[in-house]
Design an enzyme around this catalytic site. Structure first.
Site, PDB file in Angstrom:
ATOM      1  N   SER A 130      -6.238  -1.131  -1.768  1.00  0.00           N
ATOM      2  CA  SER A 130      -4.821  -0.861  -2.963  1.00  0.00           C
ATOM      3  C   SER A 130      -3.250  -0.995  -2.798  1.00  0.00           C
ATOM      4  O   SER A 130      -2.802  -1.189  -1.535  1.00  0.00           O
ATOM      5  CB  SER A 130      -5.273   0.488  -3.162  1.00  0.00           C
ATOM      6  OG  SER A 130      -4.147   1.171  -4.076  1.00  0.00           O
ATOM      7  N   GLU A 132      -1.249   0.262  -3.274  1.00  0.00           N
ATOM      8  CA  GLU A 132      -0.352   1.810  -3.218  1.00  0.00           C
ATOM      9  C   GLU A 132       0.246   1.568  -1.630  1.00  0.00           C
ATOM     10  O   GLU A 132       0.836   2.705  -0.903  1.00  0.00           O
ATOM     11  CB  GLU A 132      -1.494   2.833  -3.513  1.00  0.00           C
ATOM     12  CG  GLU A 132      -1.527   2.775  -4.579  1.00  0.00           C
ATOM     13  CD  GLU A 132       0.122   3.607  -5.601  1.00  0.00           C
ATOM     14  OE1 GLU A 132       1.033   4.632  -5.224  1.00  0.00           O
ATOM     15  OE2 GLU A 132      -0.155   2.841  -6.848  1.00  0.00           O
ATOM     16  N   TYR A 153      -4.472   9.544  -1.058  1.00  0.00           N
ATOM     17  CA  TYR A 153      -4.831   7.878  -0.903  1.00  0.00           C
ATOM     18  C   TYR A 153      -4.258   7.114  -0.793  1.00  0.00           C
ATOM     19  O   TYR A 153      -4.999   6.109   0.207  1.00  0.00           O
ATOM     20  CB  TYR A 153      -4.788   7.722  -2.337  1.00  0.00           C
ATOM     21  CG  TYR A 153      -5.000   6.062  -3.228  1.00  0.00           C
ATOM     22  CD1 TYR A 153      -6.167   6.959  -3.044  1.00  0.00           C
ATOM     23  CD2 TYR A 153      -4.066   5.158  -3.561  1.00  0.00           C
ATOM     24  CE1 TYR A 153      -6.997   5.396  -3.628  1.00  0.00           C
ATOM     25  CE2 TYR A 153      -5.104   4.247  -3.815  1.00  0.00           C
ATOM     26  CZ  TYR A 153      -6.240   4.659  -4.269  1.00  0.00           C
ATOM     27  OH  TYR A 153      -6.529   3.367  -4.236  1.00  0.00           O
TER      28      TYR A 153
END
Length: 347
Positions: A130, A132, A153
């Site tokens: 990801s 992120e 996460y």
């Protein structure tokens, strides 16, 4: 016939990927969680009863937290390819459930990689990494950018990313990371901000909803169209050598800009319907994500076809249609123009 195993098959990415692989002649196996209610809505249009001998889509109950179950499934299916998409994937929720997120989003990757290793079988492995993971590192971000995760996460995804690299280098396994930036579609989960916006607009038009409550409108993201990204997952797995790729459009827009485009499409003034709620803010925020996908562009001939305005139209048309409203139709026209022979059946 090639066999593929997809974790997270009931999600947005998993359902599109299953459809793509079926169109390419694969037998597709999906890992699903046992639940008291049906959670396979995104697969209903392609699902044939698994007990039917002609079924090329087969679902298996399993839990990403159980190494025994994962190992048994890998051995019983013996797939040529594993696409690991399953996770607790909501960033804001990860702050409320950090331990669970670490287990299902991080350690689950280790369980599958180890199951593949001890099986002794030549199985290709794709990890859904990801954007992120880049967190507070300034954009643009590519494969050489320093990671600085800003959520449980993202930290869990970073652990999984490095496990993929370690198994590739330590055991000569075909394991690769697709570092995908935000990608959306009508199949996006309803708690994610883009779908929350487009679904709320449809409900407002239908007089079913009066307000939409949102958090940080200034966060900037690189938003793409999920079917395009799913195609790249498959292409990454067809390369001769396992590599990691950043995938994104290279353009970034704020949540506010997405919101304004969406309300403008239906002719409404967003200020009359939007309220800010502090509950939807993250304890630590990622201000801006913008991909540098030069490697994918050069090696995979990656060129995104859908821009943000197209994406908004596609999603709103689909959400309007889902509740019986007459659609505006610009999203449908975009799809027909840019994907005249598309392999997915539902938008």
């Amino acid at each position: 016939m090639k066999k593929a195993l997809i974790t997270g098959i009931t999600g947005q990415d998993g359902s599109y990927l299953a459809e793509l692989l079926l169109s390419k002649g694969y037998q597709v196996h999906g890992l699903i969680r046992r639940a008291s209610t049906f959670n396979t809505q995104r697969l209903e249009h392609i699902y044939v009863d698994s007990h039917n001998e002609g079924a090329n889509l087969r679902l298996h109950y399993g839990d990403l937290s159980s190494f025994e179950q994962i190992s048994n499934i890998v051995n019983n299916i013996s797939p040529q390819e594993i696409y690991h998409l399953g996770a607790q994937s909501h960033v804001r929720v990860s702050f409320d459930m950090p331990v669970y997120t670490g287990d299902t989003t991080g350690l689950a990757t280790s369980r599958i990689l180890e199951a593949v290793r001890i099986s002794g079988k030549k199985i290709k492995f794709y990890q859904a990494s990801s954007s992120e993971m880049f967190g507070k590192t300034p954009p643009p971000q590519n494969e050489r950018t320093i990671f600085a995760p800003q959520s449980p996460y993202a930290a869990a995804k970073l652990y999984a990313y490095w496990m993929v690299v370690n198994y590739r280098e330590g055991y000569n396994m075909f394991s690769c990371n697709g570092i995908l930036f935000n990608h959306e579609s009508p199949r996006r989960g309803e708690t994610f901000v883009t779908r929350k916006i487009t679904r709320a607009i449809a409900n407002i038009l239908a007089k079913r909803q009066k307000k939409i409550f949102l958090g940080n409108l200034d966060a900037k993201r690189d938003w793409g169209y999920t079917p395009e990204y799913v195609e790249l997952m498959w292409r990454i797995m067809q390369e001769k050598e396992p590599k990691d790729y950043v995938i994104g459009t290279g353009s970034s827009y704020s949540v506010r800009e997405f919101l304004e485009l969406a309300f403008k499409y239906v002719g409404l003034d967003s200020e009359k319907y939007v309220e800010i709620d502090q509950r939807y803010f993250r304890p630590t925020e990622v201000d801006a994500l913008i991909s540098d996908s030069s490697k994918a562009k050069n090696e995979l001939a990656w060129r995104p076809r859908i821009n943000l305005e197209d994406l908004v139209k596609i999603m709103i048309d689909a959400d309007m249609r889902a509740i019986g409203l007459n659609v505006i139709g610009d999203g449908d026209r975009v799809l027909q123009e840019k994907f005249p022979n598309r392999w997915w059946k539902v938008d």
